[in-house]
Design a protein around this motif. Structure first.
Motif, PDB file in Angstrom:
ATOM      1  N   GLY A   7       0.796  -1.213   0.000  1.00  0.00           N
ATOM      2  CA  GLY A   7       0.000   0.000   0.000  1.00  0.00           C
ATOM      3  C   GLY A   7       0.826   1.259   0.000  1.00  0.00           C
ATOM      4  O   GLY A   7       0.282   2.369  -0.013  1.00  0.00           O
ATOM      5  N   ALA A   8       2.157   1.116   0.029  1.00  0.00           N
ATOM      6  CA  ALA A   8       3.054   2.272   0.056  1.00  0.00           C
ATOM      7  C   ALA A   8       3.628   2.538  -1.323  1.00  0.00           C
ATOM      8  O   ALA A   8       3.609   1.685  -2.211  1.00  0.00           O
ATOM      9  CB  ALA A   8       4.180   2.038   1.052  1.00  0.00           C
ATOM     10  N   LYS A   9       4.146   3.737  -1.483  1.00  0.00           N
ATOM     11  CA  LYS A   9       4.915   4.085  -2.672  1.00  0.00           C
ATOM     12  C   LYS A   9       6.263   4.612  -2.203  1.00  0.00           C
ATOM     13  O   LYS A   9       6.328   5.608  -1.487  1.00  0.00           O
ATOM     14  CB  LYS A   9       4.180   5.123  -3.522  1.00  0.00           C
ATOM     15  N   GLU A  10       7.318   3.925  -2.601  1.00  0.00           N
ATOM     16  CA  GLU A  10       8.664   4.261  -2.156  1.00  0.00           C
ATOM     17  C   GLU A  10       9.504   4.745  -3.334  1.00  0.00           C
ATOM     18  O   GLU A  10       9.209   4.438  -4.494  1.00  0.00           O
ATOM     19  CB  GLU A  10       9.342   3.041  -1.522  1.00  0.00           C
ATOM     20  N   LEU A  11      10.553   5.486  -3.031  1.00  0.00           N
ATOM     21  CA  LEU A  11      11.493   5.912  -4.052  1.00  0.00           C
ATOM     22  C   LEU A  11      12.601   4.878  -4.188  1.00  0.00           C
ATOM     23  O   LEU A  11      13.041   4.280  -3.203  1.00  0.00           O
ATOM     24  CB  LEU A  11      12.106   7.263  -3.694  1.00  0.00           C
ATOM     25  N   ALA A  12      13.034   4.670  -5.423  1.00  0.00           N
ATOM     26  CA  ALA A  12      14.117   3.737  -5.699  1.00  0.00           C
ATOM     27  C   ALA A  12      15.032   4.345  -6.752  1.00  0.00           C
ATOM     28  O   ALA A  12      14.682   5.312  -7.427  1.00  0.00           O
ATOM     29  CB  ALA A  12      13.565   2.391  -6.164  1.00  0.00           C
ATOM     30  N   LEU A  13      16.196   3.753  -6.884  1.00  0.00           N
ATOM     31  CA  LEU A  13      17.175   4.191  -7.874  1.00  0.00           C
ATOM     32  C   LEU A  13      17.635   2.972  -8.656  1.00  0.00           C
ATOM     33  O   LEU A  13      17.889   1.913  -8.083  1.00  0.00           O
ATOM     34  CB  LEU A  13      18.374   4.842  -7.168  1.00  0.00           C
ATOM     35  N   MET A  14      17.740   3.106  -9.974  1.00  0.00           N
ATOM     36  CA  MET A  14      18.246   2.021 -10.808  1.00  0.00           C
ATOM     37  C   MET A  14      19.162   2.596 -11.879  1.00  0.00           C
ATOM     38  O   MET A  14      19.151   3.797 -12.159  1.00  0.00           O
ATOM     39  CB  MET A  14      17.095   1.244 -11.455  1.00  0.00           C
ATOM     40  N   ASP A  15      19.990   1.723 -12.472  1.00  0.00           N
ATOM     41  CA  ASP A  15      20.757   2.132 -13.634  1.00  0.00           C
ATOM     42  C   ASP A  15      19.778   2.522 -14.739  1.00  0.00           C
ATOM     43  O   ASP A  15      18.627   2.070 -14.759  1.00  0.00           O
ATOM     44  CB  ASP A  15      21.650   1.006 -14.118  1.00  0.00           C
ATOM     45  N   TYR A  16      20.244   3.287 -15.699  1.00  0.00           N
ATOM     46  CA  TYR A  16      19.328   3.766 -16.732  1.00  0.00           C
ATOM     47  C   TYR A  16      18.687   2.614 -17.503  1.00  0.00           C
ATOM     48  O   TYR A  16      17.571   2.744 -18.028  1.00  0.00           O
ATOM     49  CB  TYR A  16      20.068   4.708 -17.703  1.00  0.00           C
ATOM     50  N   ASP A  17      19.375   1.461 -17.586  1.00  0.00           N
ATOM     51  CA  ASP A  17      18.856   0.324 -18.344  1.00  0.00           C
ATOM     52  C   ASP A  17      18.070  -0.657 -17.486  1.00  0.00           C
ATOM     53  O   ASP A  17      17.768  -1.771 -17.923  1.00  0.00           O
ATOM     54  CB  ASP A  17      19.987  -0.395 -19.068  1.00  0.00           C
ATOM     55  N   GLY A  18      17.732  -0.260 -16.252  1.00  0.00           N
ATOM     56  CA  GLY A  18      16.869  -1.078 -15.398  1.00  0.00           C
ATOM     57  C   GLY A  18      17.587  -1.998 -14.450  1.00  0.00           C
ATOM     58  O   GLY A  18      16.951  -2.623 -13.594  1.00  0.00           O
ATOM     59  N   HIS A  19      18.894  -2.107 -14.536  1.00  0.00           N
ATOM     60  CA  HIS A  19      19.646  -2.990 -13.652  1.00  0.00           C
ATOM     61  C   HIS A  19      19.933  -2.304 -12.317  1.00  0.00           C
ATOM     62  O   HIS A  19      19.831  -1.093 -12.183  1.00  0.00           O
ATOM     63  CB  HIS A  19      20.960  -3.395 -14.320  1.00  0.00           C
ATOM     64  N   ASN A  20      20.312  -3.114 -11.337  1.00  0.00           N
ATOM     65  CA  ASN A  20      20.775  -2.629 -10.023  1.00  0.00           C
ATOM     66  C   ASN A  20      19.751  -1.741  -9.319  1.00  0.00           C
ATOM     67  O   ASN A  20      20.086  -0.666  -8.812  1.00  0.00           O
ATOM     68  CB  ASN A  20      22.106  -1.879 -10.171  1.00  0.00           C
ATOM     69  N   MET A  21      18.529  -2.188  -9.252  1.00  0.00           N
ATOM     70  CA  MET A  21      17.497  -1.450  -8.512  1.00  0.00           C
ATOM     71  C   MET A  21      17.808  -1.502  -7.020  1.00  0.00           C
ATOM     72  O   MET A  21      18.080  -2.563  -6.461  1.00  0.00           O
ATOM     73  CB  MET A  21      16.120  -2.054  -8.774  1.00  0.00           C
TER      74      MET A  21
END
Length: 390
Positions: free
Chosen positions: A138-152
């Motif tokens: 039920g939450a929305k969190e911030l995340a960071l990934m490489d531009y191509d979707g890897h390493n979330m």
């Protein structure tokens, strides 16, 4: 052509494949390059001049050749990369990196950036990351990934609603809206160090923050005085100034790259449309004149285009328009497409789309070509922001 990486010692097929695939993906997506097959007759004893033959590459009309070599010693990885211009048989770029094996992808993206710099005169954005909003129950969190979707990897984990991220030009700092302490307030956070400062403490909602190009100011929307208006403050929350004043709802400010103007969304004429004003709140003019509902503006770092999301036949598609209102071009056609943001070099656009079911993060070139999904999993990912490499 991207050749298979060579090992200077014990071969690590997984490393070689990952590096080769990464370089091929970056350069194919970039646009100026078309992948070329590796001529079978090419034999290589190394990546330095004299250790391979240019002739088969010339016969195959290959323009550029990427060669790489690597050594793995425990968890330490050493990678050497070369870019050759085949017609002139000249070395254009040579780089050597020493890092951990886990940093292989970052090394590859850094070299892709160097290749674009050498070939086009402008560095690529591939070593930067994408900040996004991802649903966690039920939450929305911030995340960071490489531009191509890897390493979330997660940026927040407070179990609340965290929305509307924006990145400072240096790529190491974000500002966002969070409900973690009650009503929606703004927070500034160091991406890599984790330190954070709360910027607003008002009864009204504070949403859609946007860093100025120099990172010193933040434009945002607040309902502290009744209805939603555009405000400006210093990056530390001081120096508050109101820019708009009317009965309409004004949200989603975004800056011109020179910091002199701000585009924003307003329903002052009935339905949401995009307007532009000076950074002092003066000289307001309407930008979008077609379509009943236009939102989510993002101004290109090159200054020549603004991308936005517009309602078409009951859903949303992405458009690109010049800041003077000319040349309004549709970029997407499938699914619901929203929240477009430019790459730091202005070559590409990242956005979220529902075309494959739940919202995912997609990339495309500035002209709408080469649309591809980069986020994985069955969750809901949205509001991407492409940050420059730190």
């Amino acid at each position: 052509m991207v050749a298979k990486p060579l090992s200077d010692g014990k071969e690590e097929p997984a490393c070689a494949k990952e590096l080769g695939d990464l370089l091929s993906f970056d350069l194919s997506f970039a646009g100026p390059f078309e992948p070329a097959a590796d001529p079978q007759q090419v034999r290589r004893r190394g990546i330095a001049p004299g250790l391979f033959d240019f002739a088969p590459l010339e016969a195959a009309a290959v323009d550029f050749l990427v060669l790489s070599g690597y050594t793995v010693a425990g968890s330490t990885l050493t990678v050497e990369l070369r870019l050759y211009h085949v017609p002139s048989r000249s070395l254009k770029v040579a780089k050597r990196f020493t890092a951990t094996v886990k940093e292989l992808r970052q090394i590859g993206h850094l070299f892709s950036d160097e290749i674009l710099l050498a070939v086009t005169g402008k560095r690529g954005p591939f070593s930067g990351g994408i900040t996004l909003v991802t649903r966690k129950g039920g939450a929305k969190e911030l995340a960071l990934m490489d531009y191509d979707g890897h390493n979330m990897r997660p940026l927040t984990g407070n179990g609340s609603l965290n929305l509307h991220p924006d990145c400072a030009a240096g790529g190491a700092e974000i500002v966002y809206t969070s409900y973690k302490n009650g009503g929606p307030d703004l927070y500034r956070r160091e991406i890599y160090q984790g330190s954070e400062a709360r910027l607003t403490r008002s009864a009204g909602g504070n949403i859609t923050p946007a860093f100025s190009p120099d990172g010193r100011r933040i434009a945002f929307s607040s309902s502290r005085d009744g209805n939603a208006e555009i405000y400006l403050m210093n990056r530390d929350g001081t120096g508050l100034r109101r820019l708009t004043s009317n009965r309409a709802i004004d949200v989603s400010p975004c800056w011109s790259p020179d910091g002199r103007e701000i585009a924003f969304v307003s329903d002052r004429l009935g339905k949401p449309q995009i307007f532009i004003m000076g950074a002092d709140g003066q000289n307001v003019r309407r930008l979008t004149t077609s379509g009943p509902y236009n939102v989510n503006p993002s101004w290109s770092p090159l200054g020549d285009r603004i991308v936005y999301s517009g309602q078409v036949e009951g859903t949303f598609q992405l458009f690109s328009i010049m800041p003077d209102g000319r040349d309004n071009v549709r970029l997407t056609a499938v699914g619901r497409n929203e929240n477009p943001r430019w790459s730091p070099d202005g070559r590409f656009v990242v956005f979220n789309s529902s075309r494959a079911g739940g919202d995912g993060i997609y990339l495309m070139r500035a002209d709408g070509s080469a649309q591809i999904r980069v986020s994985s999993g069955a969750g809901s990912d949205a509001e991407p922001v492409w940050a420059a490499a730190r």
